[in-house]
Design a protein around this motif. Structure first.
Motif, mmCIF file in Angstrom:
data_model
loop_
_atom_site.group_PDB
_atom_site.id
_atom_site.type_symbol
_atom_site.label_atom_id
_atom_site.label_comp_id
_atom_site.label_asym_id
_atom_site.label_seq_id
_atom_site.Cartn_x
_atom_site.Cartn_y
_atom_site.Cartn_z
ATOM 1 N N LEU A 233 41.750 -61.924 -70.932
ATOM 2 C CA LEU A 233 42.975 -61.592 -70.202
ATOM 3 C C LEU A 233 44.130 -61.224 -71.134
ATOM 4 O O LEU A 233 45.114 -60.644 -70.696
ATOM 5 N N ASN B 6 38.698 -64.901 -66.752
ATOM 6 C CA ASN B 6 39.121 -65.186 -65.389
ATOM 7 C C ASN B 6 37.902 -65.738 -64.654
ATOM 8 O O ASN B 6 36.990 -64.988 -64.317
ATOM 9 N N THR C 180 37.249 -66.527 -61.726
ATOM 10 C CA THR C 180 36.932 -65.883 -60.447
ATOM 11 C C THR C 180 36.058 -64.654 -60.657
ATOM 12 O O THR C 180 35.322 -64.247 -59.764
ATOM 13 N N LEU D 285 40.473 -56.810 -63.238
ATOM 14 C CA LEU D 285 41.346 -56.011 -62.386
ATOM 15 C C LEU D 285 41.759 -54.755 -63.147
ATOM 16 O O LEU D 285 41.749 -54.737 -64.380
ATOM 17 N N GLN E 78 43.864 -54.870 -66.168
ATOM 18 C CA GLN E 78 43.358 -55.666 -67.290
ATOM 19 C C GLN E 78 42.145 -55.043 -67.955
ATOM 20 O O GLN E 78 41.776 -55.433 -69.067
ATOM 21 N N GLU F 48 32.618 -61.387 -55.012
ATOM 22 C CA GLU F 48 33.541 -60.305 -55.328
ATOM 23 C C GLU F 48 32.809 -59.006 -54.991
ATOM 24 O O GLU F 48 31.624 -58.860 -55.318
HETATM 25 C C1 LIG Z 1 41.222 -63.220 -61.350
HETATM 26 O O1 LIG Z 1 40.500 -62.389 -60.467
HETATM 27 C C2 LIG Z 1 40.930 -62.473 -59.101
HETATM 28 C C3 LIG Z 1 40.111 -61.539 -58.220
HETATM 29 O O2 LIG Z 1 38.912 -61.223 -58.671
HETATM 30 C C4 LIG Z 1 42.359 -62.067 -58.964
HETATM 31 O O3 LIG Z 1 42.777 -62.218 -57.622
HETATM 32 C C5 LIG Z 1 43.226 -62.918 -59.885
HETATM 33 O O4 LIG Z 1 44.550 -62.430 -59.851
HETATM 34 C C6 LIG Z 1 42.701 -62.841 -61.319
HETATM 35 N N1 LIG Z 1 43.450 -63.765 -62.157
HETATM 36 C C7 LIG Z 1 44.153 -63.369 -63.207
HETATM 37 C C8 LIG Z 1 44.835 -64.453 -63.986
HETATM 38 O O5 LIG Z 1 44.212 -62.208 -63.576
#
Ligand SMILES: *[C@@H]1O[C@H](CO)[C@@H](O)[C@H](O)[C@H]1NC(C)=O
Ligand SMILES: *[C@@H]1O[C@H](CO)[C@@H](O)[C@H](O)[C@H]1NC(C)=O
Ligand SMILES: *[C@@H]1O[C@H](CO)[C@@H](O)[C@H](O)[C@H]1NC(C)=O
Ligand SMILES: *[C@@H]1O[C@H](CO)[C@@H](O)[C@H](O)[C@H]1NC(C)=O
Ligand SMILES: *[C@@H]1O[C@H](CO)[C@@H](O)[C@H](O)[C@H]1NC(C)=O
Length: 400
Positions: free
Chosen positions: A377, A268, A270, A88, A91, A16
């Protein structure tokens, strides 16, 4: 084999961008205006704090046309201001408050990556690391709040603290005169901590005498000169490994256990590499020892230096109490049974029972771990939005 190829691919492709950015760079990366400010404390520490002066559509808060209310965010132990920027923009609290119409300031305390500068001391000097959260409260926090009020020409601000970010405000307000209390228009405490009813963590099994002995060592400069942290190469490896989709649920579980009981994870996966690159941050040995005392004593006190040094420093043999019933600033707390660092029993017994008229309301949330307050989240809907709503009502009733 499949695993190794997968790991290589992950390392090459699944990073990222924010992993290698600092707080101000990340804010810019997300297309928000970013400012860096350097605030010097009376004892010579120079901490970088960041500002997001307005959100992406530059929206004002209704009823506040001539000025933008200030939202000051203060991070927790082993974190830095980056904890409010991890997810994000829709969030992460720093962006959410900026987009809601606040002038957002992100505080940082000495010892973190944004607090390793001093007018005379170098970070390899043991005197640099001679501090605890009491110094954060009465030096770092006070300087930063005064700085922000002076810069913006405002008389008060809204404050959100997470974890130790609540403790420093409890400690400050316990001793603040009424005029200073008024600078905090409302204090929102997320995962608030002022001690614990029971000793669960293993380090709390140390006897109080052992802790006192350690503290004497640190004060004598025999121990505790280096910052407490996890070596960075290890974290880098962990961040890389956790970017791998096949194993990141393990990392997620480990973080949850580190920050609270694993349950209905709100992380999250990711974002784990970003989280792990910016967490944990550093603090001093002495601060950790002050924390151990706080848990053992089940209440907030000045650092207990031992009877002799107490007498010299405080004029009494016992470390003075920081009485949270003195708090006058309107206070709103958010906590959860599933936060094992400070659960609902700790909050009720140690904070709610002792707070005076300052306490306005509190919310006992379902299934929040300690780190969920900053990176979960569901935090936007269940914590940040209700805070914004409370402030809007206050502004409608009492003016901007
Ligand atoms: C988690 O993070 C990724 C990017 O870093 C993003 O694309 C994805 O929407 C996020 N998932 C949620 C559930 O917010
Ligand atoms: C430390 O602060 C001083 C004074 O603001 C500044 O000139 C210097 O560049 C800073 N050093 C670092 C390493 O940030
Ligand atoms: C740390 O500060 C205390 C008082 O604030 C002082 O007594 C002690 O000597 C200091 N220790 C070091 C190593 O600087
Ligand atoms: C804290 O202060 C309140 C009044 O503000 C007082 O009634 C109470 O006894 C104090 N508690 C302690 C433990 O000193
Ligand atoms: C107190 O907080 C609860 C949520 O826990 C909310 O439903 C209630 O409206 C709040 N009360 C006041 C007076 O703000």
């Amino acid at each position: 084999m499949k695993f190794i190829i997968c790991l290589i691919i992950t390392v090459v492709f699944a990073t990222e961008p924010e992993e290698s950015l600092d707080a101000a760079e990340s804010i810019e990366y997300n297309l928000y205006p970013a400012e860096k400010h350097y605030v010097q404390t009376p004892d010579g520490y120079i901490n970088q704090i960041q500002r997001i002066p307005f959100g992406r559509d530059n929206r004002p808060i209704q009823g506040c046309n001539s000025k933008r209310p200030i939202m000051f965010l203060q991070h927790g132990l082993f974190a830095s201001s980056y904890e409010f920027l991890m997810n994000l923009p829709s969030q992460s609290p720093a962006y959410v408050f900026a987009d809601a119409g606040f002038d957002v300031w992100l505080g940082n305390v000495r010892g973190t990556e944004y607090g390793r500068n001093h007018t005379t001391l170098k970070t390899n000097d043991r005197r640099f690391w001679n501090f605890t959260f009491y110094d954060h409260a009465h030096s770092d926090l006070v300087s930063q709040i005064e700085y922000v009020l002076e810069k913006t020409g405002q008389e008060s601000l809204f404050y959100v603290g997470h974890s130790q970010g609540t403790t420093v405000m409890f400690a400050r307000l316990a001793e603040a005169e009424p005029a200073w209390q008024k600078k905090i228009r409302a204090f929102f405490g997320l995962g608030p901590s002022a001690g614990s009813v029971k000793a669960t963590a293993s380090f709390l099994l140390l006897e109080i005498e052992d802790i006192q002995r350690l503290i004497q060592f640190v004060l004598d400069g025999k121990f505790g000169i280096i910052p407490i942290t996890i070596p960075h190469p290890l974290i880098d490896r962990l961040a890389e490994a956790c970017g791998n989709a096949e194993i990141n649920h393990i990392c997620s579980a480990a973080l949850d256990i580190g920050g609270g009981r694993e349950k209905l994870s709100q992380l999250n996966d990711t974002r784990l590499p970003v989280i792990l690159k910016h967490f944990p941050s550093t603090t001093s040995t002495l601060n950790l020892l002050h924390w151990v005392q706080t848990f053992k004593y089940h209440e907030l006190r000045h650092l207990d230096l031992g009877p002799e040094r107490n007498l010299e420093a405080y004029g009494q043999k016992e470390a003075p109490r920081l009485n949270i019933s003195n708090i006058e600033a309107p206070t709103y707390l958010f906590f959860s049974h599933d936060d094992i660092i400070t659960d609902d029993v700790d909050v009720r017994e140690i904070i709610l029972k002792h707070m005076g008229p300052g306490l306005r309301n509190y919310t006992n949330l379902d299934h929040f771990t300690h780190i969920d307050f900053a990176v979960g989240l569901r935090a936007n809907d269940e914590v940040y939005r209700p805070i914004i709503q409370t402030i809007r009502e206050d502004i409608q009733k009492n003016g901007c």
